[in-house]
Design a protein around this motif. Structure first.
Motif, mmCIF file in Angstrom:
data_model
loop_
_atom_site.group_PDB
_atom_site.id
_atom_site.type_symbol
_atom_site.label_atom_id
_atom_site.label_comp_id
_atom_site.label_asym_id
_atom_site.label_seq_id
_atom_site.Cartn_x
_atom_site.Cartn_y
_atom_site.Cartn_z
ATOM 1 N N UNK A 18 -11.470 -1.912 8.721
ATOM 2 C CA UNK A 18 -10.951 -0.636 9.221
ATOM 3 C C UNK A 18 -9.429 -0.657 9.251
ATOM 4 N N UNK A 19 -8.866 -1.770 9.704
ATOM 5 C CA UNK A 19 -7.416 -1.931 9.769
ATOM 6 C C UNK A 19 -6.776 -1.798 8.386
ATOM 7 N N UNK A 20 -7.354 -2.468 7.411
ATOM 8 C CA UNK A 20 -6.807 -2.423 6.045
ATOM 9 C C UNK A 20 -6.893 -1.002 5.499
ATOM 10 N N UNK A 21 -8.017 -0.344 5.712
ATOM 11 C CA UNK A 21 -8.193 1.029 5.241
ATOM 12 C C UNK A 21 -7.167 1.957 5.903
ATOM 13 N N UNK A 22 -6.979 1.823 7.205
ATOM 14 C CA UNK A 22 -6.016 2.653 7.922
ATOM 15 C C UNK A 22 -4.591 2.339 7.481
ATOM 16 N N UNK B 31 0.261 3.909 4.197
ATOM 17 C CA UNK B 31 1.158 3.606 3.076
ATOM 18 C C UNK B 31 1.091 4.683 1.984
ATOM 19 N N UNK B 32 0.032 5.471 1.973
ATOM 20 C CA UNK B 32 -0.139 6.499 0.936
ATOM 21 C C UNK B 32 0.428 7.858 1.340
ATOM 22 N N UNK B 33 1.043 7.968 2.508
ATOM 23 C CA UNK B 33 1.588 9.248 2.956
ATOM 24 C C UNK B 33 2.739 9.692 2.062
ATOM 25 N N UNK C 277 0.502 -8.003 6.773
ATOM 26 C CA UNK C 277 -0.013 -7.281 5.596
ATOM 27 C C UNK C 277 0.485 -7.837 4.257
ATOM 28 N N UNK C 278 1.736 -8.219 4.160
ATOM 29 C CA UNK C 278 2.266 -8.729 2.891
ATOM 30 C C UNK C 278 1.591 -10.028 2.471
ATOM 31 N N UNK C 279 1.116 -10.802 3.443
ATOM 32 C CA UNK C 279 0.430 -12.057 3.135
ATOM 33 C C UNK C 279 -1.072 -11.868 2.974
ATOM 34 N N UNK D 89 -0.592 -4.435 11.046
ATOM 35 C CA UNK D 89 -1.767 -3.593 10.907
ATOM 36 C C UNK D 89 -1.874 -2.731 12.170
ATOM 37 N N UNK D 90 -2.608 -1.626 12.102
ATOM 38 C CA UNK D 90 -2.719 -0.749 13.277
ATOM 39 C C UNK D 90 -3.221 -1.441 14.542
ATOM 40 N N UNK D 91 -4.229 -2.310 14.447
ATOM 41 C CA UNK D 91 -4.714 -2.944 15.680
ATOM 42 C C UNK D 91 -3.679 -3.888 16.289
#
Length: 171
Positions: free
Chosen positions: A10-14, A19-21, A85-87, A148-150
């Motif tokens: 869920x975190x990755x999807x969010x 990032x797609x905004x 996220x980068x890793x 990540x969001x969480x």
């Protein structure tokens, strides 16, 4: 699939949604400034200003609460060792270089919510502005690509918890 895998998915999807905004680059530029406003040295300056203005109890709450917050933060950071996220994601680079290796929880977000909670107790009329700033610190850390969001949600909860404990003990 266990609960941590579900949360991470869920975190990755969010995260990818953020990032797609369309206006992500604008949000990233704004995010640098907002994120900078939550750097530690500025909190020390704020505490010094409160001390000069005679808010001694608030200063003690800030000192004790930040000590607790940093202790719990470092325990969680080293205990979970969640990659940034980068890793963790293929073909992704963050927009800033983070100050440490791991992402969980967000220290900037934790500090911002800690300050918002504490200062709101002394200056309730600033409540909305302080929490708006703190929420934007959390969002900036996501849009800068370092959390990540969480990470930011738990950071916010950690900051509020430590503020509540410090206020409960000292006030």
């Amino acid at each position: 699939m266990n609960i941590l895998q579900n949360i991470h998915a869920f975190d990755v999807q969010t995260f990818y949604w953020c990032m797609a905004r369309k206006r992500r680059m604008l949000l990233t530029r704004i995010g640098r400034t907002v994120s900078f406003s939550a750097d530690g040295p500025l909190y020390a300056l704020a505490a010094f200003a409160f001390w000069l203005l005679g808010y001694d109890t608030l200063v003690w709450v800030l000192l004790m609460g930040f000590s607790l917050e940093r202790l719990v933060y470092f325990i969680l950071k080293r205990g979970f060792k969640r990659n940034r996220p980068a890793d963790a994601l293929d073909n992704f680079s963050s927009f800033i270089i983070p100050s440490d290796q791991f992402s969980f929880p967000s220290g900037h977000t934790s500090g911002a919510f800690f300050m918002a909670f504490c200062v709101s107790e002394w200056f309730p009329s600033m409540n909305l502005m302080l929490y708006f700033w703190a929420a934007n610190v959390g969002l900036s850390r996501i849009f800068l690509g370092v959390h990540f969001p969480t990470d930011t949600v738990i950071g916010a909860l950690l900051g509020c918890f430590c503020a509540a404990v410090a206020i409960g003990v000292l006030v």
